[in-house]
Design a protein around this motif. Structure first.
Motif, PDB file in Angstrom:
ATOM      1  N   LEU A   1     -30.100  41.286   5.636  1.00 58.32           N
ATOM      2  CA  LEU A   1     -28.734  41.323   4.933  1.00 58.32           C
ATOM      3  C   LEU A   1     -27.704  41.961   5.597  1.00 58.32           C
ATOM      4  O   LEU A   1     -26.630  41.460   5.660  1.00 58.32           O
ATOM      5  CB  LEU A   1     -28.918  42.366   3.433  1.00 58.32           C
TER       6      LEU A   1
ATOM      7  N   SER B   1     -23.010  33.089   3.777  1.00 58.18           N
ATOM      8  CA  SER B   1     -24.315  32.805   3.532  1.00 58.18           C
ATOM      9  C   SER B   1     -24.830  34.029   2.764  1.00 58.18           C
ATOM     10  O   SER B   1     -24.143  34.659   1.942  1.00 58.18           O
ATOM     11  CB  SER B   1     -25.287  32.831   4.960  1.00 58.18           C
ATOM     12  N   GLU B   2     -26.395  34.419   2.815  1.00 62.19           N
ATOM     13  CA  GLU B   2     -26.803  35.436   2.136  1.00 62.19           C
ATOM     14  C   GLU B   2     -26.428  36.844   2.900  1.00 62.19           C
ATOM     15  O   GLU B   2     -26.968  37.813   2.239  1.00 62.19           O
ATOM     16  CB  GLU B   2     -28.223  35.160   2.168  1.00 62.19           C
TER      17      GLU B   2
ATOM     18  N   ASN C   1     -36.720  28.782  -2.517  1.00 63.47           N
ATOM     19  CA  ASN C   1     -36.592  28.338  -1.273  1.00 63.47           C
ATOM     20  C   ASN C   1     -37.343  27.017  -0.671  1.00 63.47           C
ATOM     21  O   ASN C   1     -37.155  26.448   0.490  1.00 63.47           O
ATOM     22  CB  ASN C   1     -36.717  29.309   0.167  1.00 63.47           C
TER      23      ASN C   1
ATOM     24  N   THR D   1     -21.489  32.214  -3.777  1.00 60.98           N
ATOM     25  CA  THR D   1     -21.114  33.451  -4.267  1.00 60.98           C
ATOM     26  C   THR D   1     -19.688  33.766  -4.584  1.00 60.98           C
ATOM     27  O   THR D   1     -19.042  33.413  -3.497  1.00 60.98           O
ATOM     28  CB  THR D   1     -21.790  34.735  -3.232  1.00 60.98           C
TER      29      THR D   1
ATOM     30  N   SER E   1     -18.629  37.983  -2.523  1.00 57.58           N
ATOM     31  CA  SER E   1     -18.298  37.243  -1.100  1.00 57.58           C
ATOM     32  C   SER E   1     -17.440  37.839  -0.097  1.00 57.58           C
ATOM     33  O   SER E   1     -17.230  37.207   0.905  1.00 57.58           O
ATOM     34  CB  SER E   1     -18.674  35.799  -0.973  1.00 57.58           C
TER      35      SER E   1
ATOM     36  N   ARG F   1     -32.071  30.661   7.127  1.00 58.12           N
ATOM     37  CA  ARG F   1     -31.575  29.657   6.336  1.00 58.12           C
ATOM     38  C   ARG F   1     -30.619  29.058   7.325  1.00 58.12           C
ATOM     39  O   ARG F   1     -29.936  29.626   8.022  1.00 58.12           O
ATOM     40  CB  ARG F   1     -30.953  30.110   5.077  1.00 58.12           C
TER      41      ARG F   1
ATOM     42  N   ARG G   1     -27.045  30.222   8.212  1.00 61.01           N
ATOM     43  CA  ARG G   1     -26.710  31.478   8.798  1.00 61.01           C
ATOM     44  C   ARG G   1     -26.180  31.305  10.365  1.00 61.01           C
ATOM     45  O   ARG G   1     -25.939  31.877  10.902  1.00 61.01           O
ATOM     46  CB  ARG G   1     -28.205  32.101   9.190  1.00 61.01           C
TER      47      ARG G   1
END
Length: 655
Positions: A186, A613-614, A200, A530, A628, A113, A116
């Protein structure tokens, strides 16, 4: 000009990307302007249309095949070269790597994504060319209801874009919609295979068309540093300044007050590494060390703050910590400081990171950084009329040992022997901290006997790490993966070597090192999804991604503001000046400006972790939802910001 290849993967189709026509999609590509250079890339307008009688959902991929030999890829903050795809794979920390012979975590291609990356672009270097693509990191719907692939609009993104790279065809890609593939990380210990398409995906209604602008580069490149010519343009196109939250003096006062009040452990003569607010009490996690994540990395910046704020109680805490380390930490066998103090005043090298070291011993990262910070504290006190000769003797004795540990290349060790102080293993930027301390010692004492050796070492690090844009082996907890930390030692070292020599070439090297660090530093404000960062308006611009292994923004790069000022005092550079301004503003908006503003802690508290990000969303609220940031005061993280703000930035911010 290389043509752009378009393909797509449908939500209802297979995992492979196929021609648009197979999906019922059409595309028209026009070149509107530009010449492909770093200052004027080609502007490619791509209009997609869904020719189906029903909505189409999936990911559209726009690919540039560079077709070069030995390609090296640069997706800032995510991929550098091959992320050491040629190095051993069987390490504790895992990160995406590129390798023809696929074996986890190395594959021939990667997609992720857009957020990142610190900059929305992907480049490939080879055969004397630097080629790449740049485009908006996300899709937003503007106030008229029209969908726009561009930053600068408010609100949450309707859809993220993505970027990718692959060895086959030396390709880089930009995607509408995105995938984290072939694996999603992650963090370095939690990862999962490519997920099925879902949220997505890009959605195109029946008959709908959508236009996207892609910027394409193709420029001559003598080496990998040509990347920065293009990144300057990317920065100018997508730059968004950080929010203005607190002033510099307010930030320094709030953070320093919080650390002195809430993290000082008088019985330990040091600070806690973590402080947790449990409502009716504080809970401490000590994780003792002389530097890096405790000890001097907090004490030295706090000493700076004490002098700036006129706070004698803060000064006395810092002096107590420094004096204790200088008086008690030395290992008489090796002549080097032990790194941790345990119960009953027992010192050893078994810090929280020790299980990650390839061999037991003194970690050069902590030994060198501690000497540098003691010297910095020594000079600060001396400027205010206080002499600490024992500090200078301590550092000189340590450097006498470490100067003998250099190998024939001029590289300092990664780990040094507890018995003799000899180098045990090398191949990293960790040892650069030993060069930094020795360079600083030379510049403040006038003792230049080591200067020829230091210049040889500096030249080695520049050739081996900085020019290839592959700086690894800084921190001890990521198994020599690519990071943004190690370069901070080199930046300081070059600054002090220049102070001793006046060499213009060293200023060039300082510029190169700053440019490398900026590849990790966000140029725009990622729309964080988040809490708590999402609800307070936190800005990512000006903060640097930690490494390709730990995908979060940390405050460590704020500590080299003085070195940016040093360069700018000698050379005008609008780009570095703007990056410095970003860093200052970012640093003044990461802490609680009131109790529990970030859903934890008191005014002035901040942690080291900002999840843009994620990645690294491993902290959770009581209800199990992700957070976050870490819910803790981390004094060393504050110290990185305080070291920058309480230095030259303080002087220049005041009337």
């Amino acid at each position: 000009m290389q043509e752009l290849l378009l393909s797509a993967r449908s939500l209802k189709g297979s995992e492979t990307y196929r021609p648009l026509a197979d999906q019922g999609l059409t595309a028209a590509v026009r070149t509107l302007a530009g010449d492909g250079s770093a200052d004027d890339p080609w502007v490619r307008e791509i209009t997609l249309q869904n020719a189906n009688h029903e909505a189409w959902r999936g990911v559209v991929r726009i690919t540039l095949r560079a077709e070069v030999s030995g390609p090296r890829f640069f997706l800032p903050g995510f991929m550098y070269g091959t992320n050491r795809g040629d190095a051993p794979l069987f390490t504790d920390s895992k990160t995406p790597r590129l390798r023809w012979e696929e074996q986890f975590p190395a594959y021939r291609w990667w997609m992720c994504r857009s957020d990142r990356l610190s900059h929305p672009c992907a480049f490939v270097y080879g055969d004397g060319r630097m080629q790449g693509l740049c485009a908006s990191p996300y899709l937003l719907r503007d106030e008229t209801g029209r969908r726009q692939w561009m930053p600068g609009l408010t609100g949450a993104p309707e859809q993220y874009a993505g970027f990718g790279c692959g060895l086959e065809g030396s390709q880089v890609s930009y995607t509408l919609g995105y995938e984290n593939a072939p694996w999603f990380f992650l963090d370095s210990h939690k990862y999962s295979p490519r997920a099925p398409l879902g949220d997505n995906c890009l959605t195109l209604a029946a008959g709908e068309s959508l236009t996207v602008t892609v910027y394409q580069f193709d420029l001559p490149a003598t080496d990998e540093r040509s990347l920065h010519h293009a990144l300057k343009w990317v920065y100018s196109r997508f730059h968004q300044p950080p929010r203005r939250r607190s002033t510099l003096p307010e930030t320094v006062d709030a953070m320093a007050t919080a650390i002195a009040r809430d993290a000082w452990l008088p019985e330990k003569s040091s600070y806690a590494c973590f402080v947790f607010d449990r409502g009716d009490r504080f809970e401490y996690r000590e994780l003792p060390s002389i530097s890096w994540t405790n000890g001097l990395s907090t004490a030295a910046p706090m000493l700076q703050c004490a002098h700036r704020l006129g706070r004698e109680e803060i000064r006395q805490q810092a002096l107590c910590c420094i004096d204790h380390i200088v008086a008690c930490s030395l290992n008489p066998r090796s002549g080097l400081p032990y790194m941790c103090e345990k119960e009953n005043a027992r010192w050893d090298n078994n810090g929280w990171w020790s299980h990650k070291q390839p061999v037991p011993g003194h970690a050069a990262y902590l030994v060198g950084q501690s000497c540098y910070l003691i010297l910095k504290s020594y000079m600060l006190e001396k400027q205010h009329g206080h002499e600490h000769e024992s500090w200078l003797r301590f550092v000189k004795g340590v450097l006498e040992v470490t100067q003998r540990s250099r190998n024939s290349d001029g590289e300092y060790p990664y780990v040094l022997s507890e018995k003799t102080g000899a180098g045990l293993c090398y191949d990293s930027l960790s040892g650069c901290w030993l060069m930094t301390a020795a360079a600083y010692f030379a510049s403040i004492t006038g003792d230049t006997r080591w200067l020829p050796e230091l210049l040889k070492s500096e030249n080695y690090y520049h050739r081996a790490f900085v020019i290839p844009q592959e700086c690894y082996g800084g921190p001890l907890d990521i198994d020599k993966q690519i990071d943004s930390e190690g370069i901070l030692a080199y930046i300081r070292a070059v600054r002090h070597l220049h102070a001793s020599t006046g060499s213009e070439a060293l200023l060039d090297h300082l510029r190169d090192a700053l440019h490398y660090e900026y590849t990790f530093k966000f140029c725009y404000n990622s729309p964080v999804q988040t809490p708590p960062l999402s609800k307070v308006g936190w800005s990512s611009c000006g903060g640097s991604i930690t490494s390709v292994t730990n995908p979060h923004v940390h405050p460590m790069s704020s500590s080299v503001m003085d070195e940016m000022y040093y360069y700018l005092d000698r050379r005008a550079d609008a780009y570095i000046e703007s990056r410095l301004r970003d860093t200052i503003l970012w640093s003044c908006q990461c802490h609680n400006t009131c109790d529990r503003e970030l859903d934890y802690g008191l005014t002035g508290w901040m942690s080291e972790r900002y999840c843009h990000s994620e990645g690294l969303l491993t902290e959770h609220y009581p209800d199990g939802s992700p957070a976050s940031t870490w819910f803790a005061l981390m004094p060393w993280g504050c110290g990185s910001i305080l070291e920058g703000l309480a230095g030259e930035a303080w002087e220049r911010a005041q009337p």
